[in-house]
Write a protein that holds these residues in place. Structure first.
Motif, mmCIF file in Angstrom:
data_model
loop_
_atom_site.group_PDB
_atom_site.id
_atom_site.type_symbol
_atom_site.label_atom_id
_atom_site.label_comp_id
_atom_site.label_asym_id
_atom_site.label_seq_id
_atom_site.Cartn_x
_atom_site.Cartn_y
_atom_site.Cartn_z
ATOM 1 N N VAL A 101 0.870 -1.177 0.000
ATOM 2 C CA VAL A 101 0.000 0.000 0.000
ATOM 3 C C VAL A 101 0.908 1.228 0.000
ATOM 4 O O VAL A 101 1.849 1.310 0.789
ATOM 5 C CB VAL A 101 -0.926 0.032 1.241
ATOM 6 N N ARG A 102 0.609 2.167 -0.907
ATOM 7 C CA ARG A 102 1.448 3.366 -1.032
ATOM 8 C C ARG A 102 0.629 4.634 -0.820
ATOM 9 O O ARG A 102 -0.460 4.746 -1.369
ATOM 10 C CB ARG A 102 2.054 3.440 -2.436
ATOM 11 N N ASN A 103 1.205 5.554 -0.075
ATOM 12 C CA ASN A 103 0.588 6.874 0.109
ATOM 13 C C ASN A 103 1.417 7.968 -0.549
ATOM 14 O O ASN A 103 0.900 9.006 -0.947
ATOM 15 C CB ASN A 103 0.445 7.164 1.606
ATOM 16 N N SER A 159 10.284 1.441 -5.841
ATOM 17 C CA SER A 159 10.070 0.925 -7.198
ATOM 18 C C SER A 159 9.022 1.738 -7.961
ATOM 19 O O SER A 159 9.094 1.835 -9.185
ATOM 20 C CB SER A 159 9.679 -0.554 -7.158
ATOM 21 N N LEU A 160 8.058 2.322 -7.269
ATOM 22 C CA LEU A 160 7.045 3.137 -7.970
ATOM 23 C C LEU A 160 7.715 4.350 -8.612
ATOM 24 O O LEU A 160 7.469 4.678 -9.779
ATOM 25 C CB LEU A 160 5.943 3.597 -7.008
ATOM 26 N N SER A 161 8.577 5.017 -7.854
ATOM 27 C CA SER A 161 9.267 6.195 -8.384
ATOM 28 C C SER A 161 10.143 5.814 -9.567
ATOM 29 O O SER A 161 10.171 6.507 -10.590
ATOM 30 C CB SER A 161 10.127 6.840 -7.298
ATOM 31 N N CYS A 189 8.090 -1.357 6.061
ATOM 32 C CA CYS A 189 7.412 -0.067 5.859
ATOM 33 C C CYS A 189 8.442 0.968 5.416
ATOM 34 O O CYS A 189 9.624 0.820 5.721
ATOM 35 C CB CYS A 189 6.847 0.467 7.173
ATOM 36 N N ARG A 190 7.992 2.024 4.751
ATOM 37 C CA ARG A 190 8.846 3.216 4.606
ATOM 38 C C ARG A 190 8.314 4.254 5.568
ATOM 39 O O ARG A 190 7.132 4.630 5.496
ATOM 40 C CB ARG A 190 8.843 3.763 3.179
ATOM 41 N N LEU A 191 9.186 4.690 6.476
ATOM 42 C CA LEU A 191 8.799 5.625 7.524
ATOM 43 C C LEU A 191 9.746 6.817 7.477
ATOM 44 O O LEU A 191 10.969 6.634 7.600
ATOM 45 C CB LEU A 191 8.917 4.928 8.902
HETATM 46 N N1 UDP Z 1 8.722 -4.374 0.715
HETATM 47 C C1 UDP Z 1 8.948 -5.433 1.570
HETATM 48 N N2 UDP Z 1 9.439 -6.601 1.053
HETATM 49 C C2 UDP Z 1 9.715 -6.780 -0.253
HETATM 50 C C3 UDP Z 1 9.494 -5.678 -1.127
HETATM 51 C C4 UDP Z 1 9.004 -4.490 -0.615
HETATM 52 O O1 UDP Z 1 8.689 -5.337 2.763
HETATM 53 O O2 UDP Z 1 10.144 -7.872 -0.653
HETATM 54 C C5 UDP Z 1 8.186 -3.105 1.243
HETATM 55 C C6 UDP Z 1 9.230 -2.010 1.228
HETATM 56 O O3 UDP Z 1 9.906 -1.948 2.456
HETATM 57 C C7 UDP Z 1 8.385 -0.784 1.016
HETATM 58 C C8 UDP Z 1 7.183 -1.273 0.199
HETATM 59 O O4 UDP Z 1 7.139 -2.690 0.403
HETATM 60 O O5 UDP Z 1 7.919 -0.296 2.263
HETATM 61 C C9 UDP Z 1 7.268 -0.946 -1.266
HETATM 62 O O6 UDP Z 1 8.482 -1.408 -1.774
HETATM 63 P P1 UDP Z 1 8.933 -1.127 -3.293
HETATM 64 O O7 UDP Z 1 7.965 -1.808 -4.215
HETATM 65 O O8 UDP Z 1 9.127 0.320 -3.482
HETATM 66 O O9 UDP Z 1 10.258 -1.956 -3.474
HETATM 67 P P2 UDP Z 1 11.749 -1.622 -3.049
HETATM 68 O O10 UDP Z 1 12.081 -0.292 -3.603
HETATM 69 O O11 UDP Z 1 11.741 -1.678 -1.565
HETATM 70 O O12 UDP Z 1 12.480 -2.767 -3.675
#
Ligand code: UDP
Length: 264
Positions: free
Chosen positions: A103-105, A110-112, A212-214
């Motif tokens: 869930v993203r706020n 990876s979204l960026s 989480c991202r905090l």
């Molecule tokens: N996340 C996680 N485990 C994973 C991948 C992501 O807990 O295997 C969490 C990560 O810490 C973040 C969120 O999910 O809070 C979104 O992560 P993202 O898709 O941006 O991937 P990342 O950049 O962490 O690889």
């Protein structure tokens, strides 16, 4: 003679059910229960980067305990029963659904990268994403179509998972906002809990600064696993600060002195 309600079996004599990157699951004291043990291992980029960070398991055990207890108390069902000691918690055995629910706020990670949205941009609304839990495939993002077509979850289960994800997000956003922390995004996992003829979807695994991202509201300092992913250092200090702000770590506590100790 009085027998204690929960049998405590030392870790080395318990049957190991599953070992993951940061946790181990052992057979629990009663049927339908497991013991979830938090290790100090930190991994990123599908375990290509790996380090032992002294005290991380203790902090995640405490923070996740706090969050799951609060979720249970507001009627969000979880697998959590109680914390047993510094590194372990008693949980209900569930059938894990092989999805990471993100869930993203706020845009980050990876979204960026994928969509070229600058980190820190507030999203127009919360976004839920699904990733298929499969290390060999690097946890690819999947759609509801993939999830139902391949039978990982039914349409009804997806609805239940999304409803849970929104409730967890609302709760966590408020919880962290109250202690000066911005909840950027988080990952949760769900499981099927069977109770007799009944089955319901519950929140499982852990919710901690590993998942989480905090960001600190004032300084935007990262207080999560990105400190490890991006070689920033200060991970234990950041996780301790999260615990301290939530009121679960008092001044004298030392997460690095964490052998298993039984708590009442
Ligand atoms: N996340 C996680 N485990 C994973 C991948 C992501 O807990 O295997 C969490 C990560 O810490 C973040 C969120 O999910 O809070 C979104 O992560 P993202 O898709 O941006 O991937 P990342 O950049 O962490 O690889």
């Amino acid at each position: 003679m009085d027998f204690p309600k929960t049998r405590y079996i030392p870790m080395n004599r318990r049957r190991r059910i599953y070992e993951g990157k940061a946790k181990v699951l052992f057979e629990g004291p009663e049927p339908g229960t497991l013991v979830q043990h938090f290790k100090d291992d930190a991994t990123a980029f599908n375990a290509k980067k790996h380090e032992i960070i002294d005290g991380k398991g203790v902090l995640n055990n405490r923070i996740s305990e706090y969050i799951f207890t609060q979720l249970n108390s507001i009627g969000v069902p979880t697998h959590f029963i109680k914390r047993l000691n510094m590194r372990e918690q008693l949980i209900r055995e569930v059938e894990i659904i092989p999805l990471e629910v993100v869930v993203r706020n706020v845009a980050a990670g990876s979204l960026s990268q994928k969509l070229g949205i600058e980190e820190g941009t507030q999203l127009p609304r919360s976004i839920i994403e699904f990733y298929y839990k499969n290390d060999k495939l690097n946890d690819p993002m999947v759609s509801e179509e993939h999830i139902t077509a391949f039978g990982w979850a039914t349409p009804q289960e997806i609805d239940d998972i999304m409803a849970l994800a929104i409730r967890v997000n609302d709760f966590l956003t408020g919880l962290f906002l109250g202690v000066g922390i911005r909840l950027v995004d988080f990952k949760m996992e769900c499981g099927r809990l069977y109770e007799g003829e009944m089955m319901r979807i519950v929140v499982a695994d852990e919710i901690s600064p590993d998942s989480c991202r905090l960001w600190d509201i004032k300084s935007s300092d990262k207080m999560d696993k990105d400190r490890f992913r991006r070689d920033m250092g200060g991970l234990i200090e950041a996780y301790s600060e999260v615990a301290r702000r939530l009121g679960i770590l008092t001044e004298g506590d030392n997460p690095k002195a964490g052998g298993p100790k039984l708590v009442s």
